[in-house]
Design a protein around this motif. Structure first.
Motif, PDB file in Angstrom:
ATOM      1  N   VAL A  92      15.998   4.449  19.860  1.00  0.00           N
ATOM      2  CA  VAL A  92      14.547   4.354  19.692  1.00  0.00           C
ATOM      3  C   VAL A  92      13.901   3.710  20.920  1.00  0.00           C
ATOM      4  CG1 VAL A  92      12.706   3.315  18.307  1.00  0.00           C
ATOM      5  CG2 VAL A  92      14.680   4.347  17.189  1.00  0.00           C
ATOM      6  N   THR A  93      14.577   2.734  21.519  1.00  0.00           N
ATOM      7  CA  THR A  93      14.042   2.089  22.727  1.00  0.00           C
ATOM      8  C   THR A  93      13.926   3.088  23.871  1.00  0.00           C
ATOM      9  OG1 THR A  93      14.994  -0.043  22.083  1.00  0.00           O
ATOM     10  CG2 THR A  93      14.397   0.238  24.396  1.00  0.00           C
ATOM     11  N   LEU A  94      14.972   3.891  24.077  1.00  0.00           N
ATOM     12  CA  LEU A  94      14.934   4.890  25.146  1.00  0.00           C
ATOM     13  C   LEU A  94      13.946   6.006  24.833  1.00  0.00           C
ATOM     14  CD1 LEU A  94      18.736   5.171  26.068  1.00  0.00           C
ATOM     15  CD2 LEU A  94      16.935   3.877  27.227  1.00  0.00           C
ATOM     16  N   LEU A  95      13.852   6.365  23.559  1.00  0.00           N
ATOM     17  CA  LEU A  95      12.881   7.386  23.179  1.00  0.00           C
ATOM     18  C   LEU A  95      11.458   6.893  23.437  1.00  0.00           C
ATOM     19  CD1 LEU A  95      12.542  10.203  21.980  1.00  0.00           C
ATOM     20  CD2 LEU A  95      12.524   9.172  19.701  1.00  0.00           C
ATOM     21  N   ALA A  96      11.225   5.600  23.245  1.00  0.00           N
ATOM     22  CA  ALA A  96       9.901   5.026  23.528  1.00  0.00           C
ATOM     23  C   ALA A  96       9.559   5.158  25.011  1.00  0.00           C
ATOM     24  CB  ALA A  96       9.861   3.560  23.098  1.00  0.00           C
ATOM     25  N   ARG A  97      10.557   5.042  25.874  1.00  0.00           N
ATOM     26  CA  ARG A  97      10.305   5.205  27.315  1.00  0.00           C
ATOM     27  C   ARG A  97       9.949   6.648  27.637  1.00  0.00           C
ATOM     28  NH1 ARG A  97      15.331   1.600  29.836  1.00  0.00           N
ATOM     29  NH2 ARG A  97      14.794  -0.353  28.747  1.00  0.00           N
ATOM     30  N   TRP A  98      10.623   7.588  26.965  1.00  0.00           N
ATOM     31  CA  TRP A  98      10.284   9.003  27.167  1.00  0.00           C
ATOM     32  C   TRP A  98       8.856   9.258  26.695  1.00  0.00           C
ATOM     33  CZ3 TRP A  98       9.051  12.784  23.502  1.00  0.00           C
ATOM     34  CH2 TRP A  98       8.983  14.086  23.989  1.00  0.00           C
ATOM     35  N   VAL A  99       8.491   8.698  25.556  1.00  0.00           N
ATOM     36  CA  VAL A  99       7.130   8.847  25.048  1.00  0.00           C
ATOM     37  C   VAL A  99       6.135   8.280  26.063  1.00  0.00           C
ATOM     38  CG1 VAL A  99       5.496   8.103  23.271  1.00  0.00           C
ATOM     39  CG2 VAL A  99       7.797   8.862  22.624  1.00  0.00           C
ATOM     40  N   ALA A 100       6.463   7.126  26.643  1.00  0.00           N
ATOM     41  CA  ALA A 100       5.576   6.513  27.639  1.00  0.00           C
ATOM     42  C   ALA A 100       5.345   7.460  28.813  1.00  0.00           C
ATOM     43  CB  ALA A 100       6.160   5.188  28.123  1.00  0.00           C
ATOM     44  N   ASP A 101       6.408   8.162  29.233  1.00  0.00           N
ATOM     45  CA  ASP A 101       6.277   9.098  30.352  1.00  0.00           C
ATOM     46  C   ASP A 101       5.335  10.245  30.016  1.00  0.00           C
ATOM     47  OD1 ASP A 101       7.933   7.650  31.979  1.00  0.00           O
ATOM     48  OD2 ASP A 101       9.737   8.811  31.504  1.00  0.00           O
ATOM     49  N   ILE A 102       5.490  10.842  28.826  1.00  0.00           N
ATOM     50  CA  ILE A 102       4.630  11.984  28.526  1.00  0.00           C
ATOM     51  C   ILE A 102       3.198  11.532  28.241  1.00  0.00           C
ATOM     52  CG2 ILE A 102       6.556  13.384  27.705  1.00  0.00           C
ATOM     53  CD1 ILE A 102       5.536  12.992  24.863  1.00  0.00           C
ATOM     54  N   VAL A 103       3.032  10.323  27.680  1.00  0.00           N
ATOM     55  CA  VAL A 103       1.685   9.798  27.483  1.00  0.00           C
ATOM     56  C   VAL A 103       1.024   9.556  28.836  1.00  0.00           C
ATOM     57  CG1 VAL A 103       0.368   7.783  26.707  1.00  0.00           C
ATOM     58  CG2 VAL A 103       2.086   8.803  25.200  1.00  0.00           C
ATOM     59  N   TYR A 104       1.794   8.982  29.775  1.00  0.00           N
ATOM     60  CA  TYR A 104       1.276   8.726  31.125  1.00  0.00           C
ATOM     61  C   TYR A 104       0.838  10.035  31.774  1.00  0.00           C
ATOM     62  CZ  TYR A 104       1.319   7.373  36.070  1.00  0.00           C
ATOM     63  OH  TYR A 104       0.984   7.168  37.379  1.00  0.00           O
ATOM     64  N   ALA A 120       0.814  -1.219   0.000  1.00  0.00           N
ATOM     65  CA  ALA A 120       0.000   0.000   0.000  1.00  0.00           C
ATOM     66  C   ALA A 120       0.846   1.268   0.000  1.00  0.00           C
ATOM     67  CB  ALA A 120      -0.928   0.003   1.218  1.00  0.00           C
ATOM     68  N   PHE A 121       1.937   1.270   0.767  1.00  0.00           N
ATOM     69  CA  PHE A 121       2.683   2.517   0.962  1.00  0.00           C
ATOM     70  C   PHE A 121       4.115   2.467   0.444  1.00  0.00           C
ATOM     71  CE2 PHE A 121      -0.408   2.104   4.484  1.00  0.00           C
ATOM     72  CZ  PHE A 121      -1.229   3.177   4.163  1.00  0.00           C
ATOM     73  N   GLY A 122       4.639   1.290   0.137  1.00  0.00           N
ATOM     74  CA  GLY A 122       5.970   1.176  -0.433  1.00  0.00           C
ATOM     75  C   GLY A 122       7.088   1.623   0.486  1.00  0.00           C
ATOM     76  N   LEU A 123       6.903   1.493   1.774  1.00  0.00           N
ATOM     77  CA  LEU A 123       7.952   1.890   2.720  1.00  0.00           C
ATOM     78  C   LEU A 123       9.051   0.835   2.735  1.00  0.00           C
ATOM     79  CD1 LEU A 123       5.700   3.166   5.653  1.00  0.00           C
ATOM     80  CD2 LEU A 123       6.857   4.525   3.896  1.00  0.00           C
ATOM     81  N   GLU A 124      10.272   1.259   2.461  1.00  0.00           N
ATOM     82  CA  GLU A 124      11.376   0.316   2.331  1.00  0.00           C
ATOM     83  C   GLU A 124      12.103   0.072   3.654  1.00  0.00           C
ATOM     84  OE1 GLU A 124      12.133  -1.573   0.002  1.00  0.00           O
ATOM     85  OE2 GLU A 124      11.311  -0.756  -1.861  1.00  0.00           O
ATOM     86  N   SER A 125      12.277   1.119   4.451  1.00  0.00           N
ATOM     87  CA  SER A 125      13.007   0.948   5.716  1.00  0.00           C
ATOM     88  C   SER A 125      12.105   1.332   6.879  1.00  0.00           C
ATOM     89  CB  SER A 125      14.281   1.799   5.728  1.00  0.00           C
ATOM     90  OG  SER A 125      14.001   3.155   5.472  1.00  0.00           O
ATOM     91  N   TYR A 126      12.326   0.664   8.027  1.00  0.00           N
ATOM     92  CA  TYR A 126      11.404   0.812   9.160  1.00  0.00           C
ATOM     93  C   TYR A 126      12.133   0.446  10.440  1.00  0.00           C
ATOM     94  CZ  TYR A 126       7.494  -0.527  12.248  1.00  0.00           C
ATOM     95  OH  TYR A 126       6.630  -0.673  13.292  1.00  0.00           O
ATOM     96  N   LEU A 127      11.933   1.251  11.477  1.00  0.00           N
ATOM     97  CA  LEU A 127      12.510   0.986  12.802  1.00  0.00           C
ATOM     98  C   LEU A 127      11.470   1.368  13.837  1.00  0.00           C
ATOM     99  CD1 LEU A 127      14.950   0.275  14.650  1.00  0.00           C
ATOM    100  CD2 LEU A 127      15.633   2.682  14.478  1.00  0.00           C
ATOM    101  N   ALA A 128      11.151   0.467  14.774  1.00  0.00           N
ATOM    102  CA  ALA A 128      10.079   0.735  15.741  1.00  0.00           C
ATOM    103  C   ALA A 128      10.364   0.067  17.071  1.00  0.00           C
ATOM    104  CB  ALA A 128       8.739   0.250  15.202  1.00  0.00           C
ATOM    105  N   ALA A 129       9.755   0.638  18.118  1.00  0.00           N
ATOM    106  CA  ALA A 129       9.816   0.052  19.463  1.00  0.00           C
ATOM    107  C   ALA A 129       8.449   0.225  20.113  1.00  0.00           C
ATOM    108  CB  ALA A 129      10.897   0.738  20.300  1.00  0.00           C
ATOM    109  N   PRO A 130       8.052  -0.702  20.989  1.00  0.00           N
ATOM    110  CA  PRO A 130       6.750  -0.575  21.659  1.00  0.00           C
ATOM    111  C   PRO A 130       6.780   0.510  22.732  1.00  0.00           C
ATOM    112  CG  PRO A 130       7.930  -2.490  22.486  1.00  0.00           C
ATOM    113  CD  PRO A 130       8.764  -1.937  21.373  1.00  0.00           C
ATOM    114  N   VAL A 131       5.636   1.131  22.961  1.00  0.00           N
ATOM    115  CA  VAL A 131       5.470   2.130  24.024  1.00  0.00           C
ATOM    116  C   VAL A 131       4.589   1.510  25.095  1.00  0.00           C
ATOM    117  CG1 VAL A 131       4.582   4.404  24.637  1.00  0.00           C
ATOM    118  CG2 VAL A 131       5.734   4.064  22.432  1.00  0.00           C
ATOM    119  N   TRP A 132       5.183   1.247  26.259  1.00  0.00           N
ATOM    120  CA  TRP A 132       4.467   0.611  27.369  1.00  0.00           C
ATOM    121  C   TRP A 132       4.033   1.674  28.367  1.00  0.00           C
ATOM    122  CZ3 TRP A 132       3.363  -4.618  27.816  1.00  0.00           C
ATOM    123  CH2 TRP A 132       3.989  -5.460  26.899  1.00  0.00           C
ATOM    124  N   VAL A 133       2.749   1.675  28.737  1.00  0.00           N
ATOM    125  CA  VAL A 133       2.207   2.590  29.741  1.00  0.00           C
ATOM    126  C   VAL A 133       1.391   1.770  30.730  1.00  0.00           C
ATOM    127  CG1 VAL A 133       0.731   4.588  30.192  1.00  0.00           C
ATOM    128  CG2 VAL A 133       2.136   4.513  28.124  1.00  0.00           C
TER     129      VAL A 133
END
Length: 689
Positions: A313-325, A272-285
């Motif tokens: 990206v893993t550490l950034l996901a933890r920061w995201v979890a904090d601001i989401v919380y 659908a989108f043709g995205l070739e490269s991808y990097l992700a981490a889960p956000v736990w809250v």
């Protein structure tokens, strides 16, 4: 001549070469030392550390050769990097790949070549350590082993450089994470968007998304993209159509450098989108997956995502979890606070007199007409809304609370947006902070309707009381005359009825007196003439007045009579009234043959008068309103006791007017101890406080 082929991993190999940061750098002794050693070891005129670039071979170290580089298509080393084993050409004239090579037919007239491939830390063959001679030679297996050993030493130097680059990369990632964490401008969404932009620039991708996953739905919570018009916050699509479904199956950080060449190329998202490269981490809250933080690009990566990229990206996901919380809990709190009448708040006062509301519920708009943001910067706007007649008293009450750290409670009027004045009441507990400021935690409620009702009730009571006093005085006087025989001798039955009427009229006179007293005390119209008095003498006189009542109830009243005077500034008659109210209650609630013990003592800079009874104690359900007007416990035993329900309310107002306090201690079923507290008077006549 045969030009060297390109390795199958050429793109990644070139990326690895670039990351060594050695191309076109000045000579370094750490490499030159090894080429000299190789030339001496094998007795060859030339030894090189050669790096195979896109279209050239460049010499990081050269011994016995002036040229800094040659074309890749005529290089021997270009062939050497195609294999793991050292490449040995004992006589180039006998090898069809090199017989007509310009480096053979012309300078440096290569005949002998032996080159061992050089690897980076990921195993990519980026160049060679080679030795060259202008005459044919033989090269034994031991020679190959020695060349490999020397090549390993070159690779170790690569490793030292790569290690420095690795730590530089880590430092860069940690510095960026620190900058993101320290960014406090704007709301959570603005901060998250800036963080995604910074991360996209760091990772070299076009798009960053913080998603929210609810069941099988994937929602763009916040995003940043360089591809205009492709995304918007709140957009939702099925989870299965996103690469995040792959990440969730994996359960941890997930990376793809070239989707078209991976096993996931049939995924719906790629189609659908043709995205070739991808990097992700889960956000736990709160121990649940809120969503993901993911980065993508429509172009393949020239180098793999590194361990540092994944850590970032893993550490950034933890920061995201904090601001989401924080955002979720703030939104929940605000929703609850919006339903609370009045306002909840924190009020901070600094030593220089400046003040602000670090936290205020949305109700501050109704109370003071201020927004939460305005109040957080400066509280002066709130004071400008207080009635001119009330502002000084309100400010003084805050200062007293700040100095004593006692609970602040005050009633005052504020101007609403429609320019009407309404009564509010504040209640807060202060906390001293290390910087010298004081922080109150409390609430302000609208009491206008209650205040109006109280004023109407007080006015009504005052009017009725004044109107009743004159005829009641006349009635009481007439009863005295009748009972005194002015109209002649009365029958026993008539006398008994007149005595009942007399007692009831006296009770009614007492009620009217209490009503007028409480009205004057509350309105501030009762004069208090405080002089220096011996409190012990006042207590003794008050108890003497109470003896007839105690005798009537069959109760003993005793005074612990200390051999010293206790001086305080008091209104003698009002203090006696307060003591009588406490002793009267103690007598009424004591059992027959019970004992009421009265004591007087000094505690620090205060005189304390205590009245202890042996009655049933104060019910738990009644304690919080015991000093309110007309308050009486609901228990049947207490309702049978005569009284107006005003005695303790009057006592509280009298004590406050004299700068004192009233309180009690009680255990239900084991009696009660009520007490009055007053500041002592010093020998020079001044109050101790």
């Amino acid at each position: 001549m045969k030009s060297p082929d390109f390795p199958r991993d050429e793109a990644h190999r070139i990326t690895a070469l670039d990351e060594l940061n050695l191309l076109d750098t000045p000579p370094e002794e750490r490499f030159d030392r090894l080429t000299r050693l190789a030339a001496r070891t094998f007795d060859t005129p030339i030894a090189l550390v050669s790096l195979i670039d896109r279209d050239r071979q460049w010499f990081k170290s050269r011994h016995g050769l002036e040229a800094p580089e040659t074309a890749r298509d005529i290089s021997f080393c270009g062939h050497a990097i195609l294999r793991e084993e050292p490449l040995v050409i004992e006589n180039a004239l006998n090898d069809e790949r090199f017989a007509d090579n310009p480096l053979v037919t012309g300078g440096p007239n290569i005949r002998f070549y032996a080159g061992a491939p050089l690897h980076d830390r990921h195993g990519y063959r980026v160049g060679t350590l080679c030795v060259i001679d202008s005459k044919p030679r033989q090269f034994s297996d031991d020679d190959k082993t020695t060349l490999r050993d020397l090549a390993d030493l070159v690779e170790r130097e690569f490793g030292f450089g790569e290690l420095g680059s690795y730590y530089d990369e880590r430092n860069q990632a940690m510095n960026l994470l620190t900058e993101i964490a320290l960014d406090n401008e704007g709301d959570a969404g603005q901060r998250a968007t800036r963080a995604l932009e910074a991360a996209c620039n760091y990772l070299g991708v076009e798009t960053g998304i913080i998603s929210r996953i609810t069941g099988d739905a994937y929602t763009v919570h916040w995003h940043f993209t360089k591809l205009k018009g492709t995304l918007e916050n709140g957009a939702t699509l099925p989870l299965r159509r996103t690469y995040c479904s792959l990440m969730l199956n994996n359960g941890k950080v997930f990376a793809i450098e070239n989707m078209g060449q991976s096993s996931y190329r049939s995924h719906e998202c790629y189609e659908a989108f043709g995205l070739e490269s991808y990097l992700a981490a889960p956000v736990w809250v709160d121990d649940r997956i809120f969503g993901t933080i993911n980065f993508s690009s429509p172009t393949p990566r020239t180098r793999p995502f590194t361990a540092t990229d994944k850590m970032f990206v893993t550490l950034l996901a933890r920061w995201v979890a904090d601001i989401v919380y924080q955002q979720e809990h703030t939104e929940t709190l605000n929703k609850l606070m919006s339903q609370v009448p009045g306002m909840l708040y924190q009020y901070q006062l600094w030593p220089d007199g400046s003040s602000a509301f670090p936290y205020a519920s949305p109700g501050i708009q109704d109370v003071y007409g201020l927004s939460v943001e305005e109040a957080a910067k400066d509280a002066s706007g709130a004071f400008s809304r207080i009635h001119p007649e009330d502002v000084a008293a309100a400010a003084d009450s805050i200062q007293v609370s700040a100095q004593t750290l006692e609970t602040w409670q005050h009633k005052y009027r504020v101007r609403r947006r429609d320019d009407t004045w309404r009564w509010v009441e504040g209640h807060a507990n202060p906390e001293a902070l290390p910087d010298g400021s004081v922080l109150w935690h409390g609430y302000i409620s609208d009491i206008h309707e209650r205040q109006m009702v109280d004023e109407m009730k007080n006015q009504f009571i005052s009017t009725v009381s004044h109107e009743l006093r004159t005829p009641l005085t006349s009635i009481s006087g007439s009863l005295d005359l009748l009972l005194g025989g002015t109209t002649g001798t009365l029958s026993e039955k008539a006398t008994r009825m007149l005595e009942i009427a007399k007692r009831n009229s006296e009770h009614l006179k007492h009620l009217i007196g209490d009503l007028l007293d409480i009205e004057k005390l509350v309105s501030g119209n009762m004069p208090i003439e405080a002089t220096k008095q011996n409190a012990l003498t006042v207590v003794e006189e008050a108890l003497e007045e109470m003896q007839p009542m105690a005798h009537r109830y069959g109760v003993s009243v005793e005074l612990d009579n200390p051999d010293q005077a206790f001086y305080a500034f008091v209104d003698r008659s009002r203090l006696s009234q307060a003591i009588n109210n406490l002793v009267s209650n103690a007598i009424k609630f004591s059992p027959e043959r019970g004992l009421v013990n009265v004591s007087i003592k000094q505690l620090d800079q205060h005189i304390r008068i205590e009245v202890q009874d042996e009655g049933p104690g104060v019910p738990e359900s009644f304690r919080d309103r015991i000093f309110q007007k007309f308050a009486q416990a609901n228990a049947s035993s207490s309702r049978t006791k005569e009284g107006t329900g005003l005695g303790l309310a009057i006592t509280r107002e009298i004590m406050h007017a004299m700068g004192g306090e009233v309180g009690f201690d009680s255990e239900e079923g084991k009696g009660a101890r009520f007490w009055l507290s007053l500041p002592t008077a010093e020998p020079n006549g001044k109050s101790a406080t």
